[in-house]
Design a protein around this motif. Structure first.
Motif, PDB file in Angstrom:
ATOM      1  N   THR A   2      -7.230   7.594 -13.137  1.00  0.00           N
ATOM      2  CA  THR A   2      -6.297   6.925 -12.231  1.00  0.00           C
ATOM      3  C   THR A   2      -5.059   6.562 -13.039  1.00  0.00           C
ATOM      4  O   THR A   2      -5.027   6.719 -14.250  1.00  0.00           O
ATOM      5  N   GLY A   3      -4.064   6.077 -12.355  1.00  0.00           N
ATOM      6  CA  GLY A   3      -2.881   5.585 -13.056  1.00  0.00           C
ATOM      7  C   GLY A   3      -1.906   6.684 -13.427  1.00  0.00           C
ATOM      8  O   GLY A   3      -1.996   7.826 -12.974  1.00  0.00           O
ATOM      9  N   THR A   4      -0.969   6.290 -14.299  1.00  0.00           N
ATOM     10  CA  THR A   4       0.177   7.136 -14.596  1.00  0.00           C
ATOM     11  C   THR A   4      -0.202   8.504 -15.156  1.00  0.00           C
ATOM     12  O   THR A   4       0.374   9.509 -14.779  1.00  0.00           O
ATOM     13  N   ILE A   5      -1.199   8.521 -16.067  1.00  0.00           N
ATOM     14  CA  ILE A   5      -1.514   9.787 -16.725  1.00  0.00           C
ATOM     15  C   ILE A   5      -2.110  10.782 -15.744  1.00  0.00           C
ATOM     16  O   ILE A   5      -1.731  11.951 -15.701  1.00  0.00           O
ATOM     17  N   ALA A   6      -3.051  10.315 -14.935  1.00  0.00           N
ATOM     18  CA  ALA A   6      -3.668  11.194 -13.962  1.00  0.00           C
ATOM     19  C   ALA A   6      -2.588  11.748 -13.019  1.00  0.00           C
ATOM     20  O   ALA A   6      -2.561  12.934 -12.694  1.00  0.00           O
ATOM     21  N   ARG A   7      -1.681  10.871 -12.625  1.00  0.00           N
ATOM     22  CA  ARG A   7      -0.595  11.280 -11.726  1.00  0.00           C
ATOM     23  C   ARG A   7       0.300  12.316 -12.417  1.00  0.00           C
ATOM     24  O   ARG A   7       0.626  13.358 -11.848  1.00  0.00           O
ATOM     25  N   ARG A   8       0.659  12.029 -13.676  1.00  0.00           N
ATOM     26  CA  ARG A   8       1.523  12.964 -14.402  1.00  0.00           C
ATOM     27  C   ARG A   8       0.854  14.328 -14.561  1.00  0.00           C
ATOM     28  O   ARG A   8       1.472  15.378 -14.361  1.00  0.00           O
ATOM     29  N   LEU A   9      -0.443  14.328 -14.890  1.00  0.00           N
ATOM     30  CA  LEU A   9      -1.158  15.595 -15.033  1.00  0.00           C
ATOM     31  C   LEU A   9      -1.118  16.381 -13.736  1.00  0.00           C
ATOM     32  O   LEU A   9      -0.886  17.591 -13.727  1.00  0.00           O
ATOM     33  N   MET A  10      -1.306  15.690 -12.621  1.00  0.00           N
ATOM     34  CA  MET A  10      -1.313  16.391 -11.335  1.00  0.00           C
ATOM     35  C   MET A  10       0.079  16.880 -10.974  1.00  0.00           C
ATOM     36  O   MET A  10       0.242  17.973 -10.437  1.00  0.00           O
ATOM     37  N   GLU A  11       1.088  16.053 -11.275  1.00  0.00           N
ATOM     38  CA  GLU A  11       2.452  16.494 -10.993  1.00  0.00           C
ATOM     39  C   GLU A  11       2.790  17.761 -11.768  1.00  0.00           C
ATOM     40  O   GLU A  11       3.576  18.586 -11.335  1.00  0.00           O
ATOM     41  N   MET A  12       2.178  17.884 -12.971  1.00  0.00           N
ATOM     42  CA  MET A  12       2.448  19.071 -13.772  1.00  0.00           C
ATOM     43  C   MET A  12       1.533  20.222 -13.399  1.00  0.00           C
ATOM     44  O   MET A  12       1.498  21.235 -14.102  1.00  0.00           O
ATOM     45  N   GLY A  13       0.820  20.096 -12.321  1.00  0.00           N
ATOM     46  CA  GLY A  13       0.099  21.236 -11.764  1.00  0.00           C
ATOM     47  C   GLY A  13      -1.392  21.254 -12.033  1.00  0.00           C
ATOM     48  O   GLY A  13      -2.085  22.181 -11.645  1.00  0.00           O
ATOM     49  N   TYR A  22       7.657  21.953  -7.822  1.00  0.00           N
ATOM     50  CA  TYR A  22       7.147  20.643  -7.437  1.00  0.00           C
ATOM     51  C   TYR A  22       8.293  19.642  -7.305  1.00  0.00           C
ATOM     52  O   TYR A  22       8.417  18.935  -6.302  1.00  0.00           O
ATOM     53  N   TYR A  42       1.315  20.920  -3.791  1.00  0.00           N
ATOM     54  CA  TYR A  42       0.965  22.115  -4.562  1.00  0.00           C
ATOM     55  C   TYR A  42       0.394  23.210  -3.666  1.00  0.00           C
ATOM     56  O   TYR A  42       0.637  24.391  -3.897  1.00  0.00           O
ATOM     57  N   GLU A  74       4.333   4.668  -7.293  1.00  0.00           N
ATOM     58  CA  GLU A  74       3.648   3.823  -8.273  1.00  0.00           C
ATOM     59  C   GLU A  74       4.144   2.387  -8.256  1.00  0.00           C
ATOM     60  O   GLU A  74       3.426   1.461  -8.557  1.00  0.00           O
ATOM     61  N   ARG A 123       5.234  25.107 -11.106  1.00  0.00           N
ATOM     62  CA  ARG A 123       5.439  23.742 -11.565  1.00  0.00           C
ATOM     63  C   ARG A 123       6.879  23.281 -11.297  1.00  0.00           C
ATOM     64  O   ARG A 123       7.118  22.137 -10.939  1.00  0.00           O
ATOM     65  N   LEU A 162       0.107  14.926  -3.639  1.00  0.00           N
ATOM     66  CA  LEU A 162       0.221  15.827  -4.786  1.00  0.00           C
ATOM     67  C   LEU A 162      -0.457  17.154  -4.476  1.00  0.00           C
ATOM     68  O   LEU A 162       0.086  18.237  -4.720  1.00  0.00           O
ATOM     69  N   TRP A 183      -4.863   8.636  -3.205  1.00  0.00           N
ATOM     70  CA  TRP A 183      -3.493   8.727  -3.711  1.00  0.00           C
ATOM     71  C   TRP A 183      -3.128  10.132  -4.156  1.00  0.00           C
ATOM     72  O   TRP A 183      -1.974  10.448  -4.370  1.00  0.00           O
ATOM     73  N   VAL A 231      -4.145  20.315 -10.671  1.00  0.00           N
ATOM     74  CA  VAL A 231      -4.744  19.796  -9.448  1.00  0.00           C
ATOM     75  C   VAL A 231      -5.986  20.631  -9.147  1.00  0.00           C
ATOM     76  O   VAL A 231      -6.116  21.752  -9.634  1.00  0.00           O
TER      77      VAL A 231
END
Lengths: 710, 89
Positions: free
Chosen positions: B32-43, A132, A275, A240, A129, A271, A267, B45
């Protein structure tokens, strides 16, 4: 959106011998970034805000004592990514790209020049993590050095990291460090200097699908091509925020539409690609199992357990507040006595007159009135820093989230609100942990409704004068019940206001909770010390200047105009007295006369001033904020012009209700101004709280009279 | 080989419905949106192994283990993550 500086940031900046290196420090929250920053800079730090936003900007000097000028090191906010829309992430991106500097937006000297090197703190016990963010920083085309933190923990967990292999995969130097033992700091400095001389590496080697790569190539070409062009293209296409410029925006929208037609989750591609690339890099360089420390799992079995978790949380909070009140009492008395004797000494040393009055009653009393809260603030931040640094704070938010959500707030709002029972100022400063600006604002707006310690002298005076020794049901003291009722009133109104705000002007979907529960760690002494010192200094400097000014103004209002009148008449004739008589018609329905009006006006600077003001008004000789028997007698004996008692138990309750709800604290207003960067919110706060206080007091007094009390 | 076949036949469900302690793999992030993106950024996926550790006192939020660290998220967000449970154990 900042101006984009497309060409100049392409060139590797060779370090000129005279100019100090500029280094930006990035990393995930809990990656050991703060410990590393403190270890590198020691006490040479400057804390400020980025211009126009409330994101904290920390800069320090990183000297190695080898004759070279110290590097300027900028501590970026803790981040998981550079893509999203939060102010932290935008600032970090702008700083790294040099857009936040004088050569970018022209925001002036307070901003930051483009960093020569970006150091990314990567937690060795949580490589995937953490890498990233490192991947994203590498894509920005700046020289990067990876500082591998928590190496001691990684060694204890028998993790073996093949450094040369990882360096080869990342295309950047990787330096293991242990901040608290100061291991690896010199190697880090050497790596930074080499990276500054060599320039940026090749960047991360991930690829998108064919269709996506074609769109990126097209947008990249329009942006001038090269590394910077590709970076712009990926940011515009997948970021975004809306892409800058009208024609660019149209090109991006068309590209997005084409990708979306083929794949609904288009999108997610970068990501996933990042990963996948990270998984390859980690698989190639990491040996050993990564398990969370067993101690953390064992502790969490109790600390986040559905029954014992909340009980332990309550116990910890009780212990913290008990300690704050008991430990702070002695230094607070010392400070109070110190200012008292300083005032007396000044009074003796100076010739009697206006200047002496100003210095003693205005300056010394005013400054003392602020500094007396310093021990409580230091202690509160000591505990907050320990709870935060140990990892417990995230658990408190985890446990409280469901309840806080009921009023539309975030679990993280729990602690700032709890702190506000000691003092709203540290509470409001503690809201910085809440990322969403609307949730943070809602929390700030209700924090002063928690009954703080400055209200206690007022409650105590009212109860001592009118409800002492009265019992309810034979055992419970009426005074204690009344104080409890005042605390509950504040909480109930806060819940209602939060709910209302979140459904009207701060309307926003229920704030999401996506929060790491980091492993427990022993708090770092330096980090705790720094938190205490910087918060204390902010409090003394910001609130202190405002309080000082208000004290002088207040003193002048009570003192002027001067006439050859009797001491009792002086107050009546003063500006403050006139103001009191002016507002008397407005406050009479609350049961207050003009003397109380003077006290109310004065206490808008700080609540506890009411006690001192009443002392002066009733000429009882009580000039300090202590509740002396003579003041209690004077309050009981005060008469209205018609001869009836000025105070009745009902008036006292009405007064207490007013103090629960009114925003009577200049320091709080000053802090809210600072934290929200505008006068709108502090003024709104004063307005709504005062209105509520007036209405509640009115209902209390008039309702009480209808029911036959007073 | 029957072991493997059994694993292939596991059911698809959301992370919010995954029983605590059961190991699973992320199949898709449907939000979709910020939360989905944040979850994926935190791994979080597709392909990442996940496990629900426990729920908070009032049944929400959840504590989830992913990529070697622990993450707290609400059931509402967990509903947007499709997972495939590994085997029966």
């Amino acid at each position: 959106m900042a101006l984009r500086n497309r060409n100049s940031d392409e060139l590797p900046r060779a370090a000129e011998p005279k100019r100090p290196l500029v280094v930006a420090l990035a990393g995930n929250p809990n990656a050991g970034k703060t410990s590393l920053f403190n270890a590198l800079t020691g006490l040479r730090q400057k804390v400020a805000n980025y211009p126009g936003v409330t994101v904290e900007r920390k800069e320090g000097a990183w000297a190695l004592g080898d004759g070279a000028p110290p590097a300027r090191i900028i501590d970026l906010p803790g981040l998981y990514s550079l893509d999203a829309n939060s102010p932290d992430e935008q600032i970090a991106r702008e700083v790294i790209l040099g857009h936040g500097g004088p050569d970018g937006t022209g925001r002036g000297e307070a901003a930051t020049p483009a960093p020569d090197v970006v150091v990314v703190a990567v937690d060795a016990t949580n490589l995937e993590r953490n890498l990233y963010l490192a991947t994203q920083v590498l894509e920005l085309g700046r020289p990067v050095v990876v500082a591998l933190t928590m190496m001691d923990l990684a060694e204890r967990e028998r993790l073996e990291i093949d450094l040369p292999r990882l360096e080869q995969m990342l295309g950047a130097q990787v330096v293991p460090v242990v901040a608290k033992q100061r291991r690896g700091l010199e190697a880090l400095f050497r790596a930074v200097r080499e990276a500054a001389a060599e320039g940026a590496g090749p960047g991360a080697g991930w690829q998108l699908s064919g269709a996506a790569e074609r769109e990126v190539a097209r947008l990249s070409e329009a942006a001038g091509g090269g590394v910077a062009g590709r970076r712009e293209a990926i940011h515009d296409l997948y970021g975004e925020e809306a892409a800058g410029g009208e024609s660019r925006g149209r090109a991006v929208a068309e590209a997005r539409a084409r990708l979306a037609a083929a794949n609904e989750r288009w999108w997610q591609e970068p990501l996933l690609a990042r990963y996948e690339w990270i998984e390859r890099a980690v698989a190639a360089s990491l040996r050993g199992r990564k398990e969370r420390p067993r101690l953390t799992d064992r502790l969490d079995r109790w600390l986040t357990h559905r029954v014992s978790g909340p009980l332990i949380l309550v116990a910890i909070m009780l212990l913290v507040f008990h300690t704050i009140f008991t430990w702070a009492a002695v230094p607070m008395d010392l400070i109070d006595a110190g200012f008292g004797s300083a005032g007396e000494a000044a009074r003796r040393a100076l010739p009697e007159g206006l200047f002496s009055d100003l210095l003693v009653d205005g300056v010394i009393t005013g400054v003392g009135g602020v500094l007396v809260f310093l021990p409580q603030i230091l202690l509160l931040f000591f505990f907050i820093a320990i709870l935060e640094d140990s990892g417990y704070m995230a658990r408190a938010a985890f446990l409280m989230d469901r309840l806080m959500r009921g009023v539309g707030l975030h679990g993280k709002a729990f602690l700032p609100l709890l702190s506000s029972f000691a003092c709203a100022i540290p509470g409001i400063m503690a809201t910085r942990t809440i990322e969403n600006p609307k949730d943070r604002l809602a929390t700030i707006m209700i924090a002063p409704l928690m009954s703080c310690s400055a209200r206690l002298p007022v409650y105590t005076l009212m109860i001592a004068a009118f409800f002492a020794d009265r019992k309810v049901l034979g055992v419970l003291s009426l005074g204690a019940l009344l104080i409890l009722a005042m605390y509950l009133l504040g909480i109930a109104v806060a819940v209602a206001v939060a709910w209302l705000l979140k459904h009207t002007i701060l309307k926003a979907p229920t704030p999401p909770l996506v929060m790491e529960l980091p492993p427990y760690r022993l708090p770092n002494v330096l980090t705790v010390g720094h938190t205490m010192a910087t918060r204390a200094w902010l409090f003394v400097r910001r609130a202190g200047t405002v309080i000082l000014a208000i004290s002088i103004i207040l003193w002048a209002l009570v003192t002027f105009p001067r006439g050859g009148v009797a001491p009792g008449e002086q107050l009546r004739q003063s500006f403050a007295g006139r103001a009191g008589r002016l507002i008397e018609p407005a406050i009479a329905p609350l049961g207050f006369d003009w003397q109380m009006g003077v006290g109310l006006i004065a206490s808008f600077a700080a609540r506890e001033v009411l006690v001192a003001t009443l002392g002066i008004i009733y000429n009882a000789g009580a000039e300090k904020e202590t509740v002396s028997p003579s003041l209690i007698d004077a309050v009981r004996a005060a008469r209205r012009p018609d001869g009836g008692p000025a105070w009745t138990p009902l008036v006292a309750v009405s007064m207490m209700v007013f103090f629960v709800l009114a925003c009577q604290c200049m320091s709080t207003v000053a802090i809210v101004r600072r934290e929200t960067n505008s006068w709108r919110w502090p003024l709104f706060m004063v307005g709504y709280m005062t209105t509520l206080a007036y209405l509640a007091s009115l209902v209390t007094y008039q309702g009480g009279r209808l029911l036959g009390f007073g | 080989m029957s072991d493997r076949a059994e694993r292939q036949a596991t059911d698809l469900l959301t992370l919010a419905r995954l029983p605590a302690g059961r190991q699973a793999r992320v199949v898709a992030v449907v939000g979709t949106g910020t939360i989905a993106r944040r979850l994926m950024e935190m791994g979080v996926v597709p392909g990442a192994p996940v496990r629900v550790i426990k729920a908070a006192p009032f049944g929400d939020p959840l504590e989830v283990r992913v990529r070697g660290y622990h993450l707290a998220l609400r059931r509402a967000e967990a509903e947007t993550i499709m997972v495939a449970a590994d085997g029966a154990g």
